[in-house]
Design an enzyme around this catalytic site. Sequence first.
Site, PDB file in Angstrom:
ATOM      1  N   ASN A 107       0.890  -1.159   0.000  1.00  0.00           N
ATOM      2  CA  ASN A 107       0.000   0.000   0.000  1.00  0.00           C
ATOM      3  C   ASN A 107       0.935   1.218   0.000  1.00  0.00           C
ATOM      4  OD1 ASN A 107      -1.885   1.988   0.573  1.00  0.00           O
ATOM      5  ND2 ASN A 107      -3.045   0.710   1.982  1.00  0.00           N
ATOM      6  N   LYS A 124       3.213   1.538   3.264  1.00  0.00           N
ATOM      7  CA  LYS A 124       2.511   1.515   4.566  1.00  0.00           C
ATOM      8  C   LYS A 124       3.136   0.504   5.531  1.00  0.00           C
ATOM      9  CE  LYS A 124      -2.373   1.349   6.130  1.00  0.00           C
ATOM     10  NZ  LYS A 124      -3.756   1.279   5.576  1.00  0.00           N
ATOM     11  N   GLU A 143      -6.933  -5.949   4.440  1.00  0.00           N
ATOM     12  CA  GLU A 143      -5.659  -5.320   4.046  1.00  0.00           C
ATOM     13  C   GLU A 143      -4.481  -6.241   4.349  1.00  0.00           C
ATOM     14  OE1 GLU A 143      -4.316  -1.201   4.371  1.00  0.00           O
ATOM     15  OE2 GLU A 143      -6.211  -0.812   5.358  1.00  0.00           O
ATOM     16  N   CYS A 169      -2.970   6.210   6.311  1.00  0.00           N
ATOM     17  CA  CYS A 169      -4.177   5.829   7.053  1.00  0.00           C
ATOM     18  C   CYS A 169      -3.911   5.309   8.465  1.00  0.00           C
ATOM     19  CB  CYS A 169      -5.002   4.833   6.241  1.00  0.00           C
ATOM     20  SG  CYS A 169      -6.673   4.717   6.927  1.00  0.00           S
ATOM     21  N   ASN A 194      -8.531   5.845   4.079  1.00  0.00           N
ATOM     22  CA  ASN A 194      -9.877   5.289   3.820  1.00  0.00           C
ATOM     23  C   ASN A 194     -10.324   4.710   5.152  1.00  0.00           C
ATOM     24  OD1 ASN A 194     -10.643   4.628   0.636  1.00  0.00           O
ATOM     25  ND2 ASN A 194      -8.439   4.782   0.976  1.00  0.00           N
TER      26      ASN A 194
HETATM   27  N1  CDV Z   1      -7.262   2.016   5.525  1.00  0.00           N
HETATM   28  C1  CDV Z   1      -7.055   1.924   6.858  1.00  0.00           C
HETATM   29  O1  CDV Z   1      -5.930   1.795   7.301  1.00  0.00           O
HETATM   30  N2  CDV Z   1      -8.138   1.981   7.656  1.00  0.00           N
HETATM   31  C2  CDV Z   1      -8.095   1.813   9.081  1.00  0.00           C
HETATM   32  C3  CDV Z   1      -9.361   1.194   9.624  1.00  0.00           C
HETATM   33  C4  CDV Z   1      -9.459  -0.239   9.320  1.00  0.00           C
HETATM   34  C5  CDV Z   1      -9.422   1.290  11.138  1.00  0.00           C
HETATM   35  C6  CDV Z   1      -7.869   3.139   9.795  1.00  0.00           C
HETATM   36  O2  CDV Z   1      -7.026   3.173  10.697  1.00  0.00           O
HETATM   37  O3  CDV Z   1      -8.568   4.120   9.518  1.00  0.00           O
END
Ligand code: CDV
Length: 307
Positions: A107, A124, A143, A169, A194
């Site tokens: 990612n 990531k 994921e 994220c 997301n």
């Molecule tokens: N895409 C993400 O990493 N989403 C996570 C959700 C699963 C908790 C986040 O930390 O927002």
Amino acid sequence: MSRIVNVAAAQLGPIQREDSRAIVVKRLIDLLRQAHSRNAELVVFPELALTTFFPRWFVDDITQADHWYETNMPSVATQPLFDEAKRLGVGFCLGYAELTADSQRFNTQILVERNGSVVAKYRKVHIPGHEHHEPDRPFQHAERYYFTPSNEGFGVWKAFGGRIGMMICNDRRWPETYRVMGLQGVEIILCGYNTPLHYVPDPSQDPLQGFHNALVMQSGAYQNGTFVVGVAKGGLEEGVDGLADSSIIAPSGELLAKTTTSDDEVITATCDLDWCNNYKNTLFDFDRYRRPEVYGRITQQRGSILD
Ligand code: CDV
């Protein structure tokens, strides 16, 4: 010399399964132009900005998911974005699923300078969700099936006249993410996300999604004396509602700009990088006040140890 960077967060509304790369790239170019018309020189797009958030579906044969990944960047489909950004003299940060030549899946987020050159790639580190199919969930968050956690860590790159770091994220929820970059003098952290509004393992957190998003990014900014730019892909995507609330946060922890919709939307802020020093040279003068000799557990153990 001016240390001002005009930054835009280019939030995306939903991308549906059937939306082609070409349609999405057109949306990205439209956002880029809006940002440029507001004097932005760095435009930040969300995590996995070229496709729907495909980890919500499980496929037994992972190669059936190959079409969600990019094997080249720029690709034929994304070249128009690179071309337009270079023409306008605007840099950008873009998240996408990466499939490497040796079949690794990451990612990924890249940073592209105003002259069109890719100056940094971040993969990531903290991969949330689950590895296996969990059919009882209303939607998957696989994921950990689709992506390998990167061991490359958190870099900080000299670009846009400052020190730029990236996270993706779930990374934004972990204080270590910010501090590793803080220890490299980071001045702007770029983060796409997301975040489904429904957190399946503990729905009591659902009404707190916006609060937690702001809490972690504002405290990370303040505690490390850095700007943070958090950019969502939000709205109702394939039946799953996603948090919007894209934000640009100052080194003081204050919110400089925040989206008001869960659709395609640009927000901007003028970031004076010297503001970071107000915090880096006082309360958070790391060299003077940190005590790494008593923080050993941070890197020596993973989970809590209860005596
Ligand atoms: N895409 C993400 O990493 N989403 C996570 C959700 C699963 C908790 C986040 O930390 O927002």
